[in-house]
Design a protein around this motif. Structure first.
Motif, mmCIF file in Angstrom:
data_model
loop_
_atom_site.group_PDB
_atom_site.id
_atom_site.type_symbol
_atom_site.label_atom_id
_atom_site.label_comp_id
_atom_site.label_asym_id
_atom_site.label_seq_id
_atom_site.Cartn_x
_atom_site.Cartn_y
_atom_site.Cartn_z
ATOM 1 N N ASN A 40 0.808 -1.233 0.000
ATOM 2 C CA ASN A 40 0.000 0.000 0.000
ATOM 3 C C ASN A 40 0.836 1.276 0.000
ATOM 4 N N PHE A 301 -5.959 0.934 -2.358
ATOM 5 C CA PHE A 301 -5.828 -0.468 -2.741
ATOM 6 C C PHE A 301 -7.219 -1.034 -2.982
ATOM 7 N N SER A 341 -2.275 -2.938 -4.179
ATOM 8 C CA SER A 341 -2.058 -1.505 -4.008
ATOM 9 C C SER A 341 -2.180 -0.813 -5.367
#
Length: 384
Positions: A40, A301, A341
């Motif tokens: 992320n 994400f 992500s």
């Protein structure tokens, strides 16, 4: 060191530390040929005006950083519209989360967390000999208020809520959180690490509820994961006690300088945030066409349930062979999921191309193993 000496040393560890396994040495970070979509991060460079602050800070590397992070706290107070004594700054919001455990918990205490949630809380609870209660919600986009107020969670020292949530990306309406705050006399910790990608935030609740602590970070929205800057926002009586147990010089001069500059130039990130929202929608739509079930996300994400009968870890491994890194989870409710992500357009194009190729190969493999047609079986038997 001899085995006898080592055993003497290890036997002196606390009971909790003795329970922890020695972690493996670890692996080196993946090289630049990999598309990294598993943690992320926001992959864009710092705006030039923010980078100037980082470079200037390097010229002061021989000095200790500012103790108590006062200038950074003042910058956060201006950015968030609150007084400086309502702010604690730290080495990422994870440091501040650790301070909460240290400040509130004694062995045997309980903490409640909305599940699925940040897995690091399990380790923090173990280190403090506390019990982590993971409260599941039937609906990702609603808050199980009664479960958080009653039963085994009734005596929890504090309640952890992430909004938007990781790993689902779900966003709970602020009205639900306010109802929980109004009905509870315990600390409610609202982790807003991904809130810049969401439709609302909890800042306006700070002036109404002394039992609210908001956590923020510059890692996700502001592409500063490697610099480690986080904030806690709450009542001065609580913030002051957390600052009092914080490690001396908890942040470095670069983190302090970059944090101040980011907070002063948040408008420079508008295109960054717009790109992530647009790509998030595109990736979700294309995954849906491939048979994935994508949870609506308000973070940077998406969580995607693999097509029926497929496994998240299998997809993670298959994508890794294509040099695409995504996350999978051991939790039973997430075994079929991968979390992706949102990166640059080129990164997402590479991910989608690899996913489509793997899906096509999988369909061909399934088709080649199709059951032998019943009418053909009858014909072959008569011919025999």
């Amino acid at each position: 060191m001899s085995d006898e000496k080592l055993q003497n040393v290890l036997s002196s560890l606390s009971p909790v530390a003795r329970q922890l396994d020695v972690p493996p040495s670890g692996r080196p970070a993946p090289d630049s040929s990999y598309v990294k979509l598993d943690t992320n991060e926001n992959p864009f460079p710092l705006p030039p005006i923010v980078m100037q602050g980082a470079c200037a800070a390097l010229e002061r590397q021989y000095l200790y950083p500012e103790n108590d992070n006062i200038s950074l706290r003042e910058a956060a107070a201006r950015a968030y519209g609150i007084a400086t004594d309502h702010v604690i700054a730290g080495n990422g919001s994870s440091e501040l989360l650790g301070l909460l455990y240290r400040a509130f918990l004694t062995p045997g205490d309980r903490v409640a967390m909305l599940s699925p949630g940040f897995s690091f809380n399990r380790k923090l609870a173990m280190l403090h000999a506390a019990q982590l209660l993971e409260i599941e919600s039937a609906e990702h986009h609603s808050l199980p208020i009664e479960e958080l107020l009653s039963g085994s969670a009734a005596d929890a020292k504090f309640v952890l809520l992430a909004n938007p949530n990781n790993p689902t990306g779900a966003f709970v309406p602020l009205a639900d959180i306010e109802r929980l705050l109004a009905r509870s006399d315990r600390l409610i910790v609202l982790d807003e690490a991904y809130v810049d990608f969401a439709p609302d935030n909890g800042l306006r609740l700070l002036s109404r509820y002394a039992n609210l602590l908001i956590l923020r970070t510059l890692s996700k929205s502001y592409a500063a994961a490697g610099i480690r800057v986080g904030f806690g926002l709450g009542h001065p009586a609580l913030i002051g006690r957390l600052r009092n147990i914080q490690n001396v010089f908890s942040m470095n001069v670069i983190g302090q300088a970059v944090g101040i500059s980011i907070l002063s130039h948040r408008a420079a990130y508008k295109d960054n945030h717009r790109h992530i929202r647009d790509e998030r929608q595109r990736v979700a739509a294309e995954l849906s066409q491939l048979g994935f079930c994508v949870t609506p996300s308000h973070a940077n994400f998406v969580l995607a349930h693999a097509p029926v009968g497929q496994d998240g870890r299998w997809w993670q491994a298959a994508l890794a062979k294509e040099k695409i890194l995504v996350a999978s989870f051991p939790d039973k409710s997430l075994e079929s999921c991968i979390r992706i992500s949102i990166g640059t357009k080129d990164q997402m194009d590479a991910f989608l191309a690899a996913t489509k190729a793997i899906s096509a190969r999988t369909r061909r493999a399934v088709a080649s193993c199709a059951p032998y047609p019943a009418d053909r079986q009858d014909t072959d038997m008569r011919a025999g």
